[in-house]
Write a protein that holds these residues in place. Structure first.
Motif, PDB file in Angstrom:
ATOM      1  N   MET A  31      38.967  -0.932 -12.141  1.00 42.53           N
ATOM      2  CA  MET A  31      38.131  -1.232 -10.991  1.00 42.53           C
ATOM      3  C   MET A  31      36.847  -1.873 -11.439  1.00 42.53           C
ATOM      4  O   MET A  31      36.371  -2.821 -10.871  1.00 42.53           O
ATOM      5  N   ARG A  53      35.591  -5.698  -8.765  1.00 43.46           N
ATOM      6  CA  ARG A  53      36.782  -6.390  -8.281  1.00 43.46           C
ATOM      7  C   ARG A  53      37.701  -5.392  -7.606  1.00 43.46           C
ATOM      8  O   ARG A  53      37.560  -4.199  -7.827  1.00 43.46           O
ATOM      9  N   PRO A  54      38.649  -5.896  -6.827  1.00 44.84           N
ATOM     10  CA  PRO A  54      39.638  -4.960  -6.284  1.00 44.84           C
ATOM     11  C   PRO A  54      40.368  -4.296  -7.440  1.00 44.84           C
ATOM     12  O   PRO A  54      40.613  -4.932  -8.465  1.00 44.84           O
ATOM     13  N   PRO A  55      40.686  -3.016  -7.301  1.00 49.54           N
ATOM     14  CA  PRO A  55      41.315  -2.303  -8.409  1.00 49.54           C
ATOM     15  C   PRO A  55      42.717  -2.821  -8.674  1.00 49.54           C
ATOM     16  O   PRO A  55      43.448  -3.154  -7.758  1.00 49.54           O
TER      17      PRO A  55
END
Lengths: 285, 467
Positions: free
Chosen positions: A1, A20-22
């Motif tokens: 993540m 960032r999106p995981p």
């Protein structure tokens, strides 16, 4: 993540955090965990301090439960002449078993609940979420150290001394620690979708007390069922603990190594589940 | 922070940040599925139906940059996504898509007093709380005396348990810790106002001190006064979109105007005949400065000082109104609707050519287009003294969805220039919505198309060479 990368510039504020999106498999950032060790230490301290808050008999309560249970089992055995297959003084056997068993159950149930206990923090402050279960684990380890003091006294009284296997004691304890942590983390992520799982764990551990060689010897189990019996990893762990503490026992290599393997797998699964639920933790608590 | 560098360093940059929530309706899942879902999820399954109806986008393609030392406010209605944005930036929740980068030590204060434990003493709480924000024991020890002094708590109380503190003391101590974390970037959910007047003054001084030290501050607020006081820039979020990003004064004004809802009809002059009408400063028909309390707040960029109003005016605006095809007043329109702007105005002198005009603005204050009277024969014809009604028709499929602002004016063309009688900036504002489902629109089947206007154009395709 979250990844951190040190940039090459000399400015003091050179740390760049990328959000960032995981991904599917978030990594545990040990560097970050290290950065937050102050918090881990503080939280552990806080838990230790607060569990016997406003009590004068803190130490007594820490050792009371195993001591009282030892007395009950000892009296029960003496009165009923029940066979337990134990070859060393019975109180020593039961006390060592119970403290370790209670340590294991407290770690796993506490870790399972740790996310809910820290929900308020998790929703407001960023920190590596692993700190929640770890601080609980360390606080319980402190309690284990406290409750093993009476054991030393009892060992001196009964004149039972450990053999060379004592050097394996830290390893055995570490294995039990990891087993409890893995189990607890698995359940903590499952408890996010339904808190029924906390009950399931508690109930399972209650049954586990009777399915593990805590108050009776493994010799009581018929030989043909022994293999089945030792599928329970705590069986091997408890045998190893007794072997490390008392010179009378053979070290149970096979069953303990099985327990080690089991603990590592369970810890990996637990970590994975914890990481996956950590992504949306604040949204789901 | 070292000496100011020539080119500004970006402290926070957000690129296309989006956050989607699935609405998990309680009790809808079968219990055995609810119990097993964590296991199913682990093995990649989970089979959660991804329908659009139980999804909700709290943030949608939010992009912005904050320079080091900037002070930025995030404003918007409840549920606009402000707190979600702050939570993503402070890494409490992850975004669904997009990326954010943060340079510098960041502290977020979503709540004053998080993690305070009643059973610990004030001193212990200071250390625990500072460690929560990543401050080391040594750093905390160094600042400890300052923190206690700032909080104004008597040193006799600091080794007392916090549960014996008054609520004011607790908050003061909590705020003091936050104020001494000394981060490079600070995220705040509302500027905390705790304690008595004297302490609040101290807090504000501290915040101002942080500003002087060129700390980057980003905060969510509903209080436009503190937005304009503390921030030079504001970002206005609405349903997860950035509506407006600019100087805090402008954004705050636009926001408060919007908060008063769309203005789809306005009247100025009292019910009066042309002859009996006495212009008075209060009715503000000239430039709408005091018009009916709702005021015209924004200076138009196009409205320069040299473009003065004709004195005395030859025309007065009576009312303007947004109407639909049927001539009835319209509160909101869809993109496929014909929209009319109805002008009612009085010509005060005989023989004057008076023509209405309108400027259309996007929500971000971009001039979309100007509509002037174009019929050549009518344009030349002087009007008689009296009351007139003109309707300007905007064809369907021209405007983009969003809040549209309209500036109306009455002018007289004089040798290539304009004599202005009335200019009312942002006299009207109305919402344009997406066409209803099933109606052809310029959006086609896409989720969103960008652009100031959105005309429905025609396409032609011929196959030139088929394999």
């Amino acid at each position: 993540m979250v990844e951190s990368s040190k940039s090459t510039s000399q400015a003091p504020a050179c740390e760049e955090i990328v959000i960032r999106p995981p991904g599917a498999f978030a990594r545990v950032s040990y560097r970050e965990l290290c950065h937050f060790r102050g918090m881990l230490w503080r939280k552990t301290q806080q838990k230790i301090r607060l569990q016997y808050d406003d009590m004068w008999l803190g130490f007594f309560w820490a050792v009371a439960r195993p001591l009282i249970m030892v007395f009950v089992f000892w009296a029960f055995r003496g009165l009923s002449q029940a066979r337990t297959g134990v070859t060393i003084p019975y109180p020593l056997y039961v006390y060592s078993g119970l403290t370790v068993w209670f340590y294991f159950t407290e770690v796993s149930t506490g870790v399972a609940k740790s996310l809910f206990r820290d929900a308020g923090l998790i929703q407001k402050v960023y920190f590596p979420r692993l700190i929640s279960p770890l601080s609980h684990l360390f606080a319980e380890t402190y309690n284990l150290a406290l409750s093993s003091l009476p054991l030393l006294v009892m060992m001196a009284i009964y004149g039972e001394y450990p053999g060379w296997c004592l050097i394996l004691l830290p390893l055995v304890l570490a294995q039990i620690m990891l087993l409890g942590l893995g189990l607890g983390m698995m359940f903590s992520s499952m408890a996010l979708s339904s808190r029924d799982w906390e009950r399931v764990l508690k109930f399972g551990l209650y049954i586990g007390l009777w399915l593990s060689p805590v108050i009776y010897s493994v010799d009581m189990i018929p030989k043909k069922h022994e293999l089945l019996y030792l599928l329970n990893p705590m069986g091997g762990s408890l045998l190893a603990i007794r072997a490390a503490l008392f010179g009378h026992f053979e070290f149970p290599w096979a069953s303990w190594l099985y327990a080690v393997g089991f603990s590592i797998v369970l810890l990996a699964v637990g970590l994975l589940m914890f990481q996956r639920s950590e992504r949306n933790l604040a949204d789901r608590i | 922070m070292t000496e100011p560098s020539p080119e500004p360093v970006i402290a926070i940059s957000a690129k296309d940040l989006s956050k989607r929530y699935r609405l998990e309706l309680g009790g809808q899942k079968a219990p055995h599925l609810a119990l097993l879902s964590p296991l199913l999820r682990l093995f990649g399954g989970g089979a959660q139906r991804k329908t659009a109806s139980n999804e909700f986008w709290a943030l949608h393609g939010v992009t912005f940059e904050v320079k080091q030392g900037d002070r930025v406010a995030v404003i918007g209605r409840n549920g606009a996504g402000k707190t979600t944005l702050l939570k993503i930036l402070s890494r409490i929740v992850p975004p669904t898509s997009g990326e954010a980068r943060i340079r510098g030590r960041l502290t977020s204060l979503l709540e004053v007093g998080t993690g305070f434990n009643n059973a610990l003493t004030g001193r212990e709480n200071v250390f625990v709380n500072a460690s929560l924000h990543g401050l080391s024991k040594r750093d905390t020890a160094e600042r400890f005396d300052q923190i206690v002094e700032f909080s104004g708590i008597d040193s006799r109380f600091i080794d007392m348990r916090v549960k014996h503190y008054s609520s004011g003391m607790r908050l003061r101590l909590a705020f003091s810790i936050a104020a001494h974390l000394d981060p490079d970037i600070m995220l705040l959910d509302e500027v905390p106002a705790v304690g008595d007047m004297a302490f609040q003054e101290k807090c504000l001084e501290r915040v101002e001190g942080m500003m002087k030290a060129k700390r980057t501050i980003m905060f969510v607020s509903h209080d436009m006064a503190s937005v304009t006081r503390f921030c030079e820039r504001a970002i206005w979020l609405e349903q997860g979109h950035v509506i407006l990003d600019g100087p805090s004064k402008d954004v705050a004004l636009a926001y408060s105007e919007q908060a008063r809802k769309a203005v789809t009809a306005r009247r100025w002059t009292p019910e009066s005949t042309v002859s009996g009408f006495q212009p008075s400063p209060a009715d503000g028909s000239r430039n709408g400065a005091a018009a009916s309390g709702s005021g015209q707040l924004l200076d138009e960029p196009q409205w320069k000082a040299d473009q003065t109003l004709q004195e005395p005016p030859s025309a007065e605006m009576v009312s303007v109104c947004v109407v639909g095809s049927d001539g009835r007043e319209l509160k909101a329109a869809t993109v496929d609707q014909r929209i009319g702007i109805e002008f009612v105005y009085d010509v005060l002198r005989d023989g004057k050519v008076v023509l209405p005009a309108a400027n259309f603005y996007t929500p971000d204050d971009i001039l979309m287009f100007t509509a002037v009277y174009t019929d050549p024969t009518y344009m030349q014809r002087p009007k008689k003294r009296g009351r007139y009604l003109s309707i300007l028709w905007v064809p369907p499929h021209l405007l983009s969805p969003g809040a549209i602002h309209v500036t109306v004016s009455l002018t007289t063309p004089v040798s290539g220039k304009l004599e202005r009688h009335v200019v009312i900036a942002k006299a009207l504002s109305f919402e344009v919505y997406e066409a209803p489902f099933g109606v052809l629109s310029a959006r086609g089947t896409y989720r969103d198309v960008k652009g100031v206007v959105r005309p429905l154009l025609s396409w032609e395709t011929r196959a030139l060479d088929l394999a």
